[in-house]
Design a protein around this motif. Structure first.
Motif, PDB file in Angstrom:
ATOM      1  N   PRO A 526       0.812  -1.244   0.000  1.00 55.97           N
ATOM      2  CA  PRO A 526       0.000   0.000   0.000  1.00 55.97           C
ATOM      3  C   PRO A 526       0.834   1.279   0.000  1.00 55.97           C
ATOM      4  CG  PRO A 526      -0.929  -1.615   1.507  1.00 55.97           C
ATOM      5  CD  PRO A 526       0.392  -2.162   1.079  1.00 55.97           C
ATOM      6  N   PRO A 527       1.829   1.444   0.900  1.00 55.75           N
ATOM      7  CA  PRO A 527       2.613   2.693   0.828  1.00 55.75           C
ATOM      8  C   PRO A 527       3.456   2.806  -0.432  1.00 55.75           C
ATOM      9  CG  PRO A 527       3.535   1.196   2.469  1.00 55.75           C
ATOM     10  CD  PRO A 527       2.213   0.634   2.068  1.00 55.75           C
ATOM     11  N   LEU A 528       3.919   1.677  -0.968  1.00 54.11           N
ATOM     12  CA  LEU A 528       4.717   1.744  -2.191  1.00 54.11           C
ATOM     13  C   LEU A 528       3.874   2.220  -3.369  1.00 54.11           C
ATOM     14  CD1 LEU A 528       6.924  -1.484  -1.993  1.00 54.11           C
ATOM     15  CD2 LEU A 528       7.640   0.882  -1.676  1.00 54.11           C
ATOM     16  N   VAL A 529       2.646   1.728  -3.477  1.00 58.43           N
ATOM     17  CA  VAL A 529       1.776   2.174  -4.569  1.00 58.43           C
ATOM     18  C   VAL A 529       1.409   3.641  -4.378  1.00 58.43           C
ATOM     19  CG1 VAL A 529      -0.448   1.828  -5.683  1.00 58.43           C
ATOM     20  CG2 VAL A 529       0.902  -0.142  -4.999  1.00 58.43           C
ATOM     21  N   SER A 530       1.150   4.045  -3.147  1.00 58.59           N
ATOM     22  CA  SER A 530       0.877   5.469  -2.894  1.00 58.59           C
ATOM     23  C   SER A 530       2.063   6.326  -3.297  1.00 58.59           C
ATOM     24  CB  SER A 530       0.552   5.678  -1.412  1.00 58.59           C
ATOM     25  OG  SER A 530      -0.605   4.970  -1.032  1.00 58.59           O
ATOM     26  N   ILE A 581      -7.361   9.614 -14.222  1.00 62.72           N
ATOM     27  CA  ILE A 581      -7.585   8.274 -14.793  1.00 62.72           C
ATOM     28  C   ILE A 581      -6.383   7.374 -14.519  1.00 62.72           C
ATOM     29  CG2 ILE A 581      -7.787   7.004 -16.966  1.00 62.72           C
ATOM     30  CD1 ILE A 581      -9.521   9.269 -18.030  1.00 62.72           C
ATOM     31  N   LEU A 582      -5.184   7.860 -14.792  1.00 61.42           N
ATOM     32  CA  LEU A 582      -3.997   7.026 -14.600  1.00 61.42           C
ATOM     33  C   LEU A 582      -3.754   6.723 -13.124  1.00 61.42           C
ATOM     34  CD1 LEU A 582      -1.618   8.628 -17.249  1.00 61.42           C
ATOM     35  CD2 LEU A 582      -2.907   6.508 -17.427  1.00 61.42           C
ATOM     36  N   SER A 583      -3.955   7.721 -12.250  1.00 64.76           N
ATOM     37  CA  SER A 583      -3.764   7.481 -10.815  1.00 64.76           C
ATOM     38  C   SER A 583      -4.802   6.505 -10.279  1.00 64.76           C
ATOM     39  CB  SER A 583      -3.850   8.809 -10.052  1.00 64.76           C
ATOM     40  OG  SER A 583      -2.853   9.707 -10.478  1.00 64.76           O
ATOM     41  N   TYR A 584      -6.035   6.630 -10.743  1.00 67.61           N
ATOM     42  CA  TYR A 584      -7.089   5.726 -10.291  1.00 67.61           C
ATOM     43  C   TYR A 584      -6.809   4.293 -10.738  1.00 67.61           C
ATOM     44  CZ  TYR A 584     -11.762   3.751  -9.655  1.00 67.61           C
ATOM     45  OH  TYR A 584     -12.810   2.958  -9.275  1.00 67.61           O
ATOM     46  N   GLN A 585      -6.315   4.118 -11.942  1.00 75.75           N
ATOM     47  CA  GLN A 585      -6.001   2.775 -12.416  1.00 75.75           C
ATOM     48  C   GLN A 585      -4.841   2.164 -11.623  1.00 75.75           C
ATOM     49  OE1 GLN A 585      -7.829   0.973 -14.513  1.00 75.75           O
ATOM     50  NE2 GLN A 585      -9.197   2.739 -14.571  1.00 75.75           N
ATOM     51  N   SER A 590      -3.350  -1.764  -7.461  1.00 72.73           N
ATOM     52  CA  SER A 590      -2.825  -2.064  -6.135  1.00 72.73           C
ATOM     53  C   SER A 590      -3.821  -2.893  -5.329  1.00 72.73           C
ATOM     54  CB  SER A 590      -2.508  -0.762  -5.395  1.00 72.73           C
ATOM     55  OG  SER A 590      -2.246  -1.009  -4.035  1.00 72.73           O
ATOM     56  N   GLN A 591      -5.088  -2.552  -5.396  1.00 65.36           N
ATOM     57  CA  GLN A 591      -6.102  -3.321  -4.667  1.00 65.36           C
ATOM     58  C   GLN A 591      -6.177  -4.759  -5.170  1.00 65.36           C
ATOM     59  OE1 GLN A 591      -9.821  -1.170  -4.817  1.00 65.36           O
ATOM     60  NE2 GLN A 591      -8.892   0.723  -4.107  1.00 65.36           N
ATOM     61  N   ARG A 592      -6.097  -4.937  -6.486  1.00 67.10           N
ATOM     62  CA  ARG A 592      -6.115  -6.301  -7.021  1.00 67.10           C
ATOM     63  C   ARG A 592      -4.885  -7.091  -6.580  1.00 67.10           C
ATOM     64  NH1 ARG A 592      -8.215  -3.462 -11.610  1.00 67.10           N
ATOM     65  NH2 ARG A 592      -6.120  -3.319 -12.510  1.00 67.10           N
ATOM     66  N   LEU A 593      -3.728  -6.426  -6.545  1.00 68.02           N
ATOM     67  CA  LEU A 593      -2.507  -7.099  -6.101  1.00 68.02           C
ATOM     68  C   LEU A 593      -2.605  -7.473  -4.630  1.00 68.02           C
ATOM     69  CD1 LEU A 593       0.372  -8.026  -6.704  1.00 68.02           C
ATOM     70  CD2 LEU A 593       1.149  -5.702  -6.190  1.00 68.02           C
ATOM     71  N   GLU A 594      -3.157  -6.599  -3.808  1.00 66.77           N
ATOM     72  CA  GLU A 594      -3.319  -6.900  -2.391  1.00 66.77           C
ATOM     73  C   GLU A 594      -4.240  -8.101  -2.189  1.00 66.77           C
ATOM     74  OE1 GLU A 594      -4.534  -3.410  -0.268  1.00 66.77           O
ATOM     75  OE2 GLU A 594      -3.026  -2.157  -1.252  1.00 66.77           O
ATOM     76  N   ARG A 595      -5.324  -8.168  -2.948  1.00 69.14           N
ATOM     77  CA  ARG A 595      -6.216  -9.324  -2.823  1.00 69.14           C
ATOM     78  C   ARG A 595      -5.528 -10.599  -3.290  1.00 69.14           C
ATOM     79  NH1 ARG A 595     -10.166  -5.653  -4.884  1.00 69.14           N
ATOM     80  NH2 ARG A 595      -9.887  -6.541  -6.976  1.00 69.14           N
TER      81      ARG A 595
END
Length: 602
Positions: A526-530, A581-585, A590-595
């Motif tokens: 999470p912090p890395l993607v942020s 758009i790019l930031s949201y994607q 990141s959410q898919r990777l976390e799951r």
């Protein structure tokens, strides 16, 4: 949900899980959450009124007759790639085609794409149609446009409602299929919907011309081909996956992904005019010497019995690499010496049998070959003539700097985090000092320093472009913040993991590489993607130092065109949309990777 049985000193105890919260139908959910009490009713009505007023004002601003949206539509190519020559624009589409091909292959190789219930998809379409209808009623459209958009929104709502009503509960569809269908509909609209044909030709009078009809063939045809290429690559990847080992296939695809950005940038887009005489007489001999000497040295250093002598040789190689910057010699030689020193220092980690040592030596030959080719391509004059110091700009330049910064700063940040948590005082002090020093300086200061002053500190025979200087400075800045994110993950690894690795006889590099880092990076997702999203958004500061990124073009170039004087707000809104758009994607990825890795679940 079944009970859990726990056996302890006092016997077996049955633990009941918390009751599952029942899912309410939409009508009951609205009543329960929005209209459950007089106060909630007041909040719901007041909030809805405020949102409608704000929405009405925003839509009135966006679709006002005073807005010059023709400036954005006419200059889309300028916003995407700056002034890349039109006669060589096929190179841009080749790069896009390669990206679509790799994306399709990656999705097939990793079997990407979850499944979504048709009822959930129908609920989403139903909500989307209702939102379109509400926005249509709020927007200051003409009567005909209002009727068209109301029909579109109503059609989407009816289709979504039919999925909700007639679909079985266990009926699902691949998210990948839904995405392809959405892209196909969007591209089909380019052929059918009369968006208009906007063109800008400097030698023509008038230079800017907006014609009725669909978009230009040079836009809709390439995008259609790109979608077909992506679909074909996906099915090709599925066929290859059945015949090739999965590990070999994944490593190959990742390697191509890693090599694609520099190859597309410096070989396809830049189109270097190679001097084959110089390449055959100088560059290739340098590569062959370093490939042979380095492979032999690394094959010897990866012996399990190399011992302290191997470490001494690696340290000497590193000192020679740093000392090469104090003497006049070719830059490619300096870079290859430093790379060889890094491989030599890492050699004990990959020590093993003859096959492992041979693979490590072959890896050096591949890396040195790619490095020689890249340095030669960068130092060769380009055949692409564009205004400015770099051959591409707009969104392409923004993405280029963001991607290279993330790729370079990631390993640097990991090394800084390992150094700050090291038990060796010299490394801990140096890394801590660097991290705290860099974090105390504003990014814009670093960008200005590396853009203007950094080239002055280089040797006389050494030159570096402005974009390369900025990438170096931005990468150093980013690595300091990334190191702190990784350090938090390193501290989350329990002492038992370290002791277990020591118990099986792992060396410190092996323990760090194979035990500690995988667990630390998983926690740090999470912090890395942020941080990556922040790196991408902070590229907007490039406009301040004069690079032709998307913000600079939208704010300074287009509004100064005679046909679109003062058209700043429209272009800035478009830039905001691109960034969002790019930031949201990135956030959704990141959410898919976390799951996928089960973060927060176990």
């Amino acid at each position: 949900m079944s009970d859990f049985n726990v056996t302890g000193a006092e016997g077996t105890v049955s633990i009941k899980p918390p009751p599952e919260t029942p899912k309410l139908p939409p009508r009951l959910w609205i009543k329960e959450n929005l209209f459950s009490s007089p106060f909630n009713i007041f909040l719901t009505v007041a909030s809805t009124g405020i949102l409608l007023i704000l929405g009405r004002g925003l839509l009135s601003f966006i679709f006002s007759h005073e807005r010059q949206w023709g400036s954005t539509a006419t200059n889309l190519r300028l916003l995407m790639t700056q002034a890349y020559p039109e006669e060589q624009y096929m190179r841009v589409w080749v790069c896009v085609g390669v990206i679509f091909t790799l994306t399709g292959l990656s999705m097939a190789v990793w079997n990407a794409g979850s499944r979504v219930a048709l009822r959930r998809l129908g609920s989403f379409l139903l909500s989307t149609g209702v939102v379109i209808d509400i926005l249509t009623l709020l927007a200051p459209f003409s009567s005909s446009a209002t009727i068209i958009w109301l029909c579109v929104g109503t059609g989407i709502s009816l289709f979504g409602g039919s999925l909700v009503k007639f679909s079985d509960e266990d009926k699902t569809m691949s998210v990948l299929t839904v995405t392809v269908i959405a892209l196909a509909v969007a591209i089909l609209s380019l052929w059918v919907v009369p968006y208009g044909h906007h063109s800008f030709v400097f030698e023509r009078t008038p230079r800017s011309l907006a014609e009725a009809g669909t978009v230009a063939l040079t836009t809709k045809l390439p995008w259609t081909i790109m979608l077909l290429i992506g679909i074909a690559a996906y099915f090709a990847g599925k066929a290859i996956r059945e015949k090739v080992s999965q590990n070999v296939l994944r490593v190959s695809v990742l390697t191509i992904w890693f090599l694609a950005p520099p190859a597309l940038l410096y070989l396809v887009l830049r189109d270097p005019d190679f001097d084959m005489g110089h390449v055959l007489n100088t560059d290739i001999p340098i590569f062959l010497v370093f490939a042979a000497v380095g492979a032999g040295l690394l094959f010897w250093l990866t012996r399990p019995t190399a011992g302290e002598l191997g470490k001494v040789i690696a340290a000497i190689t590193l000192l020679i690499g740093f000392g090469s910057f104090l003497t006049p010699m070719r830059m490619i030689i300096r870079i290859l010496i430093l790379l060889l020193a890094i491989f030599a220092i890492s050699a004990p980690t990959f020590a093993g049998d003859t096959q492992t040592r041979r693979r490590y030596s072959l890896g050096w030959i591949g890396v040195s070959g790619v490095t020689c080719w890249l340095v030669t391509a960068i130092n060769t004059p380009s055949t692409v003539e564009v205004p400015g110091s770099f051959f591409i700009g707009g969104v392409s330049l923004t993405l280029l700097i963001a991607i290279f910064t993330i790729v370079i700063s990631f390993p640097l940040g990991i090394l800084l985090a390992l150094g700050r948590t090291s038990t060796m005082p010299i490394f801990r002090i140096l890394c801590t000092w660097f991290i705290e020093f860099v974090r105390g300086i504003p990014l814009i200061t670093i960008l200005i320093f590396f853009s203007i002053m950094f080239p002055m500190f280089l040797p006389k025979e050494m030159e570096i472009g402005e974009v390369a200087s900025i990438v170096i400075g931005y990468s150093l800045f980013s690595s300091a913040y990334l190191a702190e994110n990784v350090r938090g993950g390193l501290q989350s690894v329990t002492r038992g993991q370290h002791e277990a690795a020591d118990a099986v006889g792992m060396t410190t590099p092996q323990k760090t590489l194979f035990i500690v880092l995988p667990q630390a990076l998983r926690v740090s997702i999470p912090p890395l993607v942020s941080h990556c999203i922040g790196v991408f958004k902070e590229t907007s500061l490039l406009a301040i130092i004069g690079l032709f990124d998307i913000l600079y073009i939208a704010r300074n170039v287009i509004p100064n065109q005679t046909e679109f004087l003062g058209s700043v707000r429209e272009n800035l809104l478009f830039v905001c949309l691109i960034y969002w758009i790019l930031s949201y994607q990135m956030s959704k990825a990141s959410q898919r990777l976390e799951r996928r890795v089960g973060l927060g679940e176990r």
